[in-house]
Design an enzyme around this catalytic site. Sequence first.
Site, PDB file in Angstrom:
ATOM      1  N   ASP A 130      39.535  13.826   1.531  1.00 48.32           N
ATOM      2  CA  ASP A 130      40.427  14.994   1.333  1.00 48.32           C
ATOM      3  C   ASP A 130      40.816  15.246  -0.328  1.00 48.32           C
ATOM      4  O   ASP A 130      40.807  14.229  -1.144  1.00 48.32           O
ATOM      5  CB  ASP A 130      41.877  14.771   1.796  1.00 48.32           C
ATOM      6  CG  ASP A 130      41.708  14.704   3.561  1.00 48.32           C
ATOM      7  OD1 ASP A 130      40.899  15.409   4.138  1.00 48.32           O
ATOM      8  OD2 ASP A 130      42.581  14.116   3.958  1.00 48.32           O
ATOM      9  N   ASP A 148      38.842  20.545   7.511  1.00 49.88           N
ATOM     10  CA  ASP A 148      40.026  20.804   8.069  1.00 49.88           C
ATOM     11  C   ASP A 148      40.402  22.457   8.095  1.00 49.88           C
ATOM     12  O   ASP A 148      40.677  22.762   9.069  1.00 49.88           O
ATOM     13  CB  ASP A 148      41.145  19.997   7.194  1.00 49.88           C
ATOM     14  CG  ASP A 148      40.933  18.527   7.283  1.00 49.88           C
ATOM     15  OD1 ASP A 148      40.066  17.954   8.181  1.00 49.88           O
ATOM     16  OD2 ASP A 148      41.244  17.677   6.217  1.00 49.88           O
TER      17      ASP A 148
END
Length: 171
Positions: A130, A148
């Site tokens: 991330d 995401d």
Amino acid sequence: MGTNTAQKPTHWRQSGLHWWWLIVLLFVADQFTKWLVVQNMDLFSRINILPFFDLVHVRNYGAAFSFLSDQGGWQRWFFTVIALVISVVLVVFLRRQARQLTWLNLGFALILAGALGNVIDRIVFGYVVDFLDFYVGGYHWPAFNLADSCIVIGAGLVIFDGFKSNRTATE
């Protein structure tokens, strides 16, 4: 409610799978952006871009918002299996749906691209990379990635299609 005039597809090009190019493009973009972060940023490093946005390099061993990230490793395979099953189901849905169901097919395509992007990370690394960190003052939204974003936008499109659709519940 009205009825859906779209015919069942007889060829993949007449189905929701005509979005295959977008799925591939987003998957590659997701993997490339994660690769850039891993290659150019130390783990836990941060680069301030805007007063409310930083690039970071973090690892997510769990699911959304690091759910189950501290569970000792079993969650890696649990989330991998779930993502693979969802991916297969979405490919089947896309193949069976008429091309004209634009919002629904686009939503499924985005979810599929995101699920595949994150599942590759889980299989290869055991975690998801991330790197997007948005915040207001001291409050940080959990870091996330392009995959995401695809999943969230895709889910929004599926919900949108459900509200605007004039298809009957029996179709």
